[in-house]
Write a protein that holds these residues in place. Structure first.
Motif, mmCIF file in Angstrom:
data_model
loop_
_atom_site.group_PDB
_atom_site.id
_atom_site.type_symbol
_atom_site.label_atom_id
_atom_site.label_comp_id
_atom_site.label_asym_id
_atom_site.label_seq_id
_atom_site.Cartn_x
_atom_site.Cartn_y
_atom_site.Cartn_z
ATOM 1 N N ARG A 107 0.822 -1.196 0.000
ATOM 2 C CA ARG A 107 0.000 0.000 0.000
ATOM 3 C C ARG A 107 0.865 1.258 0.000
ATOM 4 N NH1 ARG A 107 -2.205 -0.131 6.263
ATOM 5 N NH2 ARG A 107 -0.149 -0.090 7.220
ATOM 6 N N ALA A 108 0.215 2.367 -0.350
ATOM 7 C CA ALA A 108 0.845 3.687 -0.272
ATOM 8 C C ALA A 108 -0.266 4.708 -0.100
ATOM 9 C CB ALA A 108 1.661 3.978 -1.523
ATOM 10 N N TYR A 109 0.087 5.854 0.498
ATOM 11 C CA TYR A 109 -0.902 6.879 0.791
ATOM 12 C C TYR A 109 -0.292 8.229 0.452
ATOM 13 C CZ TYR A 109 -5.017 8.563 3.347
ATOM 14 O OH TYR A 109 -6.224 9.122 3.682
ATOM 15 N N GLY A 110 -0.987 9.008 -0.356
ATOM 16 C CA GLY A 110 -0.544 10.357 -0.679
ATOM 17 C C GLY A 110 -1.427 11.358 0.034
ATOM 18 N N ARG A 111 -0.835 12.231 0.831
ATOM 19 C CA ARG A 111 -1.610 13.195 1.622
ATOM 20 C C ARG A 111 -1.498 14.587 1.040
ATOM 21 N NH1 ARG A 111 -0.313 9.321 5.301
ATOM 22 N NH2 ARG A 111 -1.915 8.849 6.844
ATOM 23 N N GLU A 112 -2.629 15.290 1.028
ATOM 24 C CA GLU A 112 -2.700 16.706 0.637
ATOM 25 C C GLU A 112 -2.101 16.958 -0.742
ATOM 26 O OE1 GLU A 112 -4.489 18.522 2.660
ATOM 27 O OE2 GLU A 112 -4.519 17.018 4.230
ATOM 28 N N LEU A 113 -2.481 16.126 -1.723
ATOM 29 C CA LEU A 113 -2.007 16.324 -3.093
ATOM 30 C C LEU A 113 -2.774 17.487 -3.724
ATOM 31 C CD1 LEU A 113 -1.970 12.593 -4.223
ATOM 32 C CD2 LEU A 113 -0.086 13.921 -3.267
ATOM 33 N N PRO A 114 -2.095 18.411 -4.394
ATOM 34 C CA PRO A 114 -2.772 19.588 -4.951
ATOM 35 C C PRO A 114 -3.419 19.302 -6.304
ATOM 36 C CG PRO A 114 -0.436 19.766 -5.327
ATOM 37 C CD PRO A 114 -0.648 18.502 -4.541
ATOM 38 N N ARG A 154 -0.134 12.259 -13.156
ATOM 39 C CA ARG A 154 1.256 12.273 -12.673
ATOM 40 C C ARG A 154 1.322 11.960 -11.176
ATOM 41 N NH1 ARG A 154 1.734 17.062 -15.713
ATOM 42 N NH2 ARG A 154 2.598 16.592 -17.756
ATOM 43 N N TYR A 155 0.426 12.554 -10.406
ATOM 44 C CA TYR A 155 0.413 12.271 -8.962
ATOM 45 C C TYR A 155 0.001 10.830 -8.685
ATOM 46 C CZ TYR A 155 1.354 17.015 -7.417
ATOM 47 O OH TYR A 155 1.960 18.212 -7.151
ATOM 48 N N PHE A 156 -0.978 10.310 -9.431
ATOM 49 C CA PHE A 156 -1.399 8.916 -9.264
ATOM 50 C C PHE A 156 -0.233 7.978 -9.571
ATOM 51 C CE2 PHE A 156 -5.554 10.313 -8.630
ATOM 52 C CZ PHE A 156 -6.428 9.249 -8.449
ATOM 53 N N LYS A 157 0.498 8.284 -10.641
ATOM 54 C CA LYS A 157 1.622 7.437 -11.031
ATOM 55 C C LYS A 157 2.693 7.429 -9.940
ATOM 56 C CE LYS A 157 4.955 6.661 -14.681
ATOM 57 N NZ LYS A 157 5.593 7.198 -15.870
ATOM 58 N N LYS A 158 2.949 8.585 -9.352
ATOM 59 C CA LYS A 158 3.960 8.668 -8.295
ATOM 60 C C LYS A 158 3.564 7.817 -7.092
ATOM 61 C CE LYS A 158 6.362 11.915 -5.275
ATOM 62 N NZ LYS A 158 6.283 10.990 -4.162
ATOM 63 N N VAL A 213 -6.258 16.499 -2.125
ATOM 64 C CA VAL A 213 -6.781 15.134 -2.171
ATOM 65 C C VAL A 213 -5.868 14.230 -1.355
ATOM 66 C CG1 VAL A 213 -7.139 13.148 -3.695
ATOM 67 C CG2 VAL A 213 -7.890 15.404 -4.404
ATOM 68 N N ASN A 214 -6.471 13.329 -0.587
ATOM 69 C CA ASN A 214 -5.746 12.243 0.070
ATOM 70 C C ASN A 214 -6.013 10.979 -0.742
ATOM 71 O OD1 ASN A 214 -4.896 13.896 2.205
ATOM 72 N ND2 ASN A 214 -6.815 13.556 3.276
ATOM 73 N N LEU A 215 -4.957 10.390 -1.288
ATOM 74 C CA LEU A 215 -5.078 9.245 -2.188
ATOM 75 C C LEU A 215 -4.522 8.008 -1.506
ATOM 76 C CD1 LEU A 215 -5.664 8.108 -5.038
ATOM 77 C CD2 LEU A 215 -3.329 8.726 -5.615
ATOM 78 N N GLU A 216 -5.339 6.950 -1.426
ATOM 79 C CA GLU A 216 -4.872 5.685 -0.870
ATOM 80 C C GLU A 216 -4.911 4.604 -1.945
ATOM 81 O OE1 GLU A 216 -7.289 3.294 1.758
ATOM 82 O OE2 GLU A 216 -8.919 4.710 1.508
ATOM 83 N N ILE A 217 -3.852 3.821 -1.997
ATOM 84 C CA ILE A 217 -3.765 2.719 -2.956
ATOM 85 C C ILE A 217 -3.335 1.472 -2.197
ATOM 86 C CG2 ILE A 217 -2.567 1.810 -4.985
ATOM 87 C CD1 ILE A 217 -2.268 4.644 -5.984
ATOM 88 N N VAL A 218 -4.096 0.388 -2.367
ATOM 89 C CA VAL A 218 -3.755 -0.908 -1.794
ATOM 90 C C VAL A 218 -3.881 -1.926 -2.915
ATOM 91 C CG1 VAL A 218 -4.357 -2.688 -0.106
ATOM 92 C CG2 VAL A 218 -4.647 -0.277 0.479
ATOM 93 N N PHE A 219 -2.807 -2.676 -3.167
ATOM 94 C CA PHE A 219 -2.957 -3.765 -4.114
ATOM 95 C C PHE A 219 -2.514 -5.086 -3.532
ATOM 96 C CE2 PHE A 219 1.466 -3.430 -5.308
ATOM 97 C CZ PHE A 219 1.730 -2.083 -5.451
#
Length: 151
Positions: free
Chosen positions: A17-24, A85-89, A141-147
């Motif tokens: 998993r990974a979590y991106g916080r406060e993405l503009p 770009r942010y999703f890819k990162k 946006v706060n983005l969470e990804i779990v695979f």
């Protein structure tokens, strides 16, 4: 505002998993892109994001599609390159986490959870005539990804 965190229980043996916080980035565009990536293999998702960034493949807008122009074969669609770009990162961060933890082959894993939550707004200003300015709030946006690996 509650505690930031994942929306699902994490299985240590099979998931990364990974979590991106406060993405503009705009929240609505993030929701539409997350809908398209959910359930895809990580390798296909990275390829899809590369195509969106290169303006080769649009993202169909299913929910937030008012005044969105139609693309041939896709319906209402756009190219949200900054969001991609942010999703890819963040997706690459999750792949790096999987490799570090030894969860198997990350490219063969499937995206089980990908959610875009509204983050806290950032204060900004819009400059106006006669030396004035107006306060404006910028979305985050706060983005969470779990695979998870596929059996």
């Amino acid at each position: 505002m509650g505690k930031l965190g994942y929306t699902t229980e994490f299985k240590i043996e099979t998931q990364a998993r990974a979590y991106g916080r406060e993405l503009p980035i705009p929240w609505k565009k993030a929701v539409e892109l997350a809908t398209q990536l959910r359930g895809k293999k990580v390798e296909k998702a990275l390829e899809y994001l590369d195509n969106v960034i290169a303006l080769k493949q649009p993202v169909p807008y299913r929910r937030y599609n008012r005044w969105v122009a139609h693309k041939s074969g896709y319906g209402p669609a756009r190219y949200p390159t900054k969001t991609a770009r942010y999703f890819k990162k963040i997706l690459e961060d999750a792949v790096a986490n999987a490799e570090y933890l030894g969860r198997g082959e990350p490219e063969a894993m499937v995206i089980r959870v990908i959610n875009a939550h509204k983050g806290s707004p950032v204060q900004g200003f819009r400059y106006r005539a006669y030396g004035r300015r107006t306060a404006s709030l910028h979305d985050t946006v706060n983005l969470e990804i779990v695979f998870e690996e596929v059996k």
